[in-house]
Design a protein around this motif. Structure first.
Motif, PDB file in Angstrom:
ATOM      1  N   PRO A 229       0.668   5.420   0.245  1.00 25.43           N
ATOM      2  CA  PRO A 229      -0.271   6.462   0.706  1.00 25.43           C
ATOM      3  C   PRO A 229      -0.437   7.559  -0.343  1.00 25.43           C
ATOM      4  O   PRO A 229       0.018   8.679  -0.157  1.00 25.43           O
ATOM      5  N   HIS A 230      -1.104   7.193  -1.433  1.00 26.69           N
ATOM      6  CA  HIS A 230      -1.230   8.126  -2.556  1.00 26.69           C
ATOM      7  C   HIS A 230      -1.874   9.444  -2.173  1.00 26.69           C
ATOM      8  O   HIS A 230      -1.396  10.515  -2.523  1.00 26.69           O
ATOM      9  N   ARG A 231      -3.001   9.333  -1.478  1.00 28.81           N
ATOM     10  CA  ARG A 231      -3.740  10.553  -1.117  1.00 28.81           C
ATOM     11  C   ARG A 231      -2.879  11.492  -0.292  1.00 28.81           C
ATOM     12  O   ARG A 231      -2.798  12.678  -0.575  1.00 28.81           O
ATOM     13  N   GLU A 232      -2.268  10.913   0.711  1.00 32.32           N
ATOM     14  CA  GLU A 232      -1.447  11.725   1.595  1.00 32.32           C
ATOM     15  C   GLU A 232      -0.314  12.382   0.802  1.00 32.32           C
ATOM     16  O   GLU A 232       0.007  13.554   0.985  1.00 32.32           O
TER      17      GLU A 232
ATOM     18  N   CYS B   9       0.696  -5.428   2.289  1.00 27.92           N
ATOM     19  CA  CYS B   9      -0.741  -5.622   2.253  1.00 27.92           C
ATOM     20  C   CYS B   9      -1.070  -7.061   1.878  1.00 27.92           C
ATOM     21  O   CYS B   9      -1.313  -7.362   0.710  1.00 27.92           O
TER      22      CYS B   9
ATOM     23  N   HIS C 160       0.834  -1.198   0.000  1.00 28.27           N
ATOM     24  CA  HIS C 160       0.000   0.000   0.000  1.00 28.27           C
ATOM     25  C   HIS C 160       0.866   1.245   0.000  1.00 28.27           C
ATOM     26  O   HIS C 160       1.764   1.403   0.814  1.00 28.27           O
TER      27      HIS C 160
ATOM     28  N   THR D  82       5.163   3.070   3.563  1.00 31.70           N
ATOM     29  CA  THR D  82       4.307   2.159   2.809  1.00 31.70           C
ATOM     30  C   THR D  82       3.979   0.989   3.728  1.00 31.70           C
ATOM     31  O   THR D  82       4.541   0.872   4.818  1.00 31.70           O
ATOM     32  N   GLU D  83       3.074   0.148   3.257  1.00 28.66           N
ATOM     33  CA  GLU D  83       2.669  -0.948   4.123  1.00 28.66           C
ATOM     34  C   GLU D  83       2.429  -2.224   3.328  1.00 28.66           C
ATOM     35  O   GLU D  83       1.730  -2.201   2.305  1.00 28.66           O
TER      36      GLU D  83
ATOM     37  N   LEU E  67       7.458   9.032   3.108  1.00 30.35           N
ATOM     38  CA  LEU E  67       6.232   8.474   3.679  1.00 30.35           C
ATOM     39  C   LEU E  67       6.383   6.969   3.836  1.00 30.35           C
ATOM     40  O   LEU E  67       7.210   6.341   3.182  1.00 30.35           O
TER      41      LEU E  67
END
Lengths: 345, 345
Positions: A303-306, A335, A301, A332-333, A330
């Motif tokens: 964090p596109h929005r952020e 998934c 994942h 990532t995670e 940032l």
DNA sequence: TGAAAATATGTAAGCGCTTACATTTGTCTC
DNA sequence: GAGACAAATGTAAGCGCTTACATATTTTCA
């Protein structure tokens, strides 16, 4: 007949018309529109009434010329065709909108030449600043932007070795973390389908991440079966077919992004292979597509929005003369979903 | 110190600098850039050399102010988040690029208020013309655009009752054709999941199309189980759950577009229903998503690329003073795939 | 060969707005 | 109530480019 009035002129009201109607100077009207606090309330009301009455709206070109900025920020993304960049750009735009800035989007189709053209076009279009994807590009471009005084923010990548303003994530580390999960499950023969690494630092970093993980597991990183191919579902499928035709077929296929992974998944199905029982597949990005397929894609994942939102804030500040912010990284995670499992004995 | 030279001025070269360097007048330089054929080759070379040497690039605001146009065309689409509009917009942009026109895209999030704002913003931004989706909007907006002399092209819809320039397809007829196929297979209880019809003529026309087909088959068009809900995969799933909970469960669910259909498909799977054995599902648009799911979605193919490309040509012509072209109707095509079958007895 | 026509270039007036500086008006302070 | 200061508004100079018209140069052709 005055030579300056072409027959088809629309004769839209100008600032001067408003000033005349309101009985003030053009400067006051301008201030009403740009810094209302400088104008006394009673005057302001009179002016705004005149604006309404005449249906006045400022001329963009004139304003840009006089103010020496356009209130426009440009973004060049590799593609608009799939959803990889859509979410981030949407958030980017929403945030810019809050500051009254307009977004101009162009796409490069993953071609450096094309991107260079688009950069020039956007600058010529009066973009006050630019959002670019990844660091990798001709140094001449950075020099050009510097010369024109156009602030640039790089996104989608975080590379501590690069000093320029950037907001992104560590593609290498994120992919290494995912690959580690794959290896931990016992996969020994791993294939990879990546975007073309040439001119694409994100793709390159992701490949390096997989190699890092292999190395950490005591496997030979050069033995990775790697196929580089432009992003598309069809290409992902094609690459998958090649990997599955290998004599020592990989039991896991790590894809550079979700789009390729979905193609790979389709092909696996077509070849009668069960996922993840017969072969594991992983993606990267966690776009909507990843949850639509069956089984849902194991991916990373981002964090596109952020990223989009924060990019907007940084760029607005830079245009405002805030100087260069330090690079932002940032998180990532990993998934885990349905396409990754231990290889069948 | 000259008050007109702020300390941070970049002092980019201007047309006058180029003219001086090349030993010609500013008019000649301008002509070199805008209509090279008017300038003698030897002069042109000298000028272009000066342009290169100085790194000159025209000032956008000044050019827009003097030329009274910006070379920008705006498009307002309901959403950038999913792929519905992506392909058409991409083609639109590519075609505009050929004419040296820049595209400004904004999205309205399917909100009329939002759309009106965006229209004003784009016009204020100097858009020479606008591409809008669908006819349905406050007449005041059309009046405003007319007053400002901004040509408008409506796309995605074809309605012979509307005289304004448009390029689209007959949503009603296309959906009726699909519904006819559904009914021909023997479905009697048909459900529909649509976008909100309010302010969305495409959605409304598609609903009408389904009703037309029901009527033609001697069924009661008002008996259609219709759920209106904003476009999203999750919403499609939610609506599907409601339809499947109905006492007289529909055997076929017609979705207003592919995004809703994919959501419906997901929910069907989740509910343990086989598609198409237990329930048929159809989409509309034929976006990439439709072929990625399993089984692939039976849908209606819309010629997005062609629509985008042709829209660009029409708009460029309109900006060039070509007058209003007549509405264009493109053909759609029923796209049978894996989610539609006869109802099980 | 010379006048007319075509071609190439120059001159300079804006395009509509912002903003530095000037001026006027209003508000305090002592 | 004069002087100092602040607030509100006005004046007018550009911002950098395009283009109508003027002028100079070359070509055409009777």
């Amino acid at each position: 007949m005055n030579r300056r009035v072409p027959d088809n002129a629309l004769n839209l009201p100008t600032l001067a018309d408003v000033a005349r109607a309101a009985g003030v100077s053009t400067a006051t009207v301008s201030r009403c529109l740009n810094s209302p606090s400088q104008v006394q309330e009673s005057t302001r009301e009179r002016v705004l009434a005149a604006v309404m009455a005449l249906g006045y709206s400022p001329n963009f070109g004139a304003r840009a010329l006089a103010a020496r900025r356009t209130g426009t920020i440009g973004a060049i993304i590799p593609t608009m065709e799939n959803a990889i960049f859509a979410r981030a750009i949407q958030a980017f735009q929403e945030e810019l909108h809050l500051s009254g800035v307009t977004l101009l989007v162009a796409s490069s189709s993953y071609s450096p030449q094309n991107e260079a053209d688009q950069i020039r076009t956007l600058v010529a279009r009066g973009a006050d600043a630019l959002l670019l994807i990844g660091h990798d590009r001709d140094p001449g471009i950075y020099a050009f932007l510097e010369q024109r005084g156009v602030p640039v923010l790089v996104s989608w990548a975080f590379d501590p070795a690069q000093a320029r303003p950037a907001i992104g994530f560590d593609n290498r580390r994120a992919m290494a973390a995912l690959a580690k999960e794959v290896l931990r499950l016992g996969h020994q023969r791993v294939g990879m389908i990546s975007a073309l690494a040439e001119g694409n630092d994100r793709a390159r970093d992701r490949i390096s991440g997989v190699r890092d993980a292999l190395r950490d597991h005591g496997l030979d990183p050069t033995a990775l079966h790697l196929i580089e191919i432009p992003y598309s579902i069809a290409n992902g499928a094609e690459a998958m077919a090649k990997l599955m035709a290998l004599p020592a077929r990989p039991t896991a296929v790590i894809c550079g992004n979700d789009v390729l992974a979905v193609g790979a998944l389709q092909m696996a199905r077509k070849l009668g292979l069960r996922v993840p029982a017969d072969v594991s597949i992983t993606g990267f990005d966690d776009i909507e597509l990843a949850t639509v397929v069956d089984p849902a894609l194991t991916t990373v994942h981002v964090p596109h929005r952020e990223m989009g939102r924060e990019a907007a804030r940084l760029l607005v500040a830079m245009v405002g003369g805030a100087g260069s912010p330090p690079p932002v990284c940032l998180e990532t995670e990993f998934c885990p979903r349905g396409t990754l499992a231990a290889p069948s004995a």
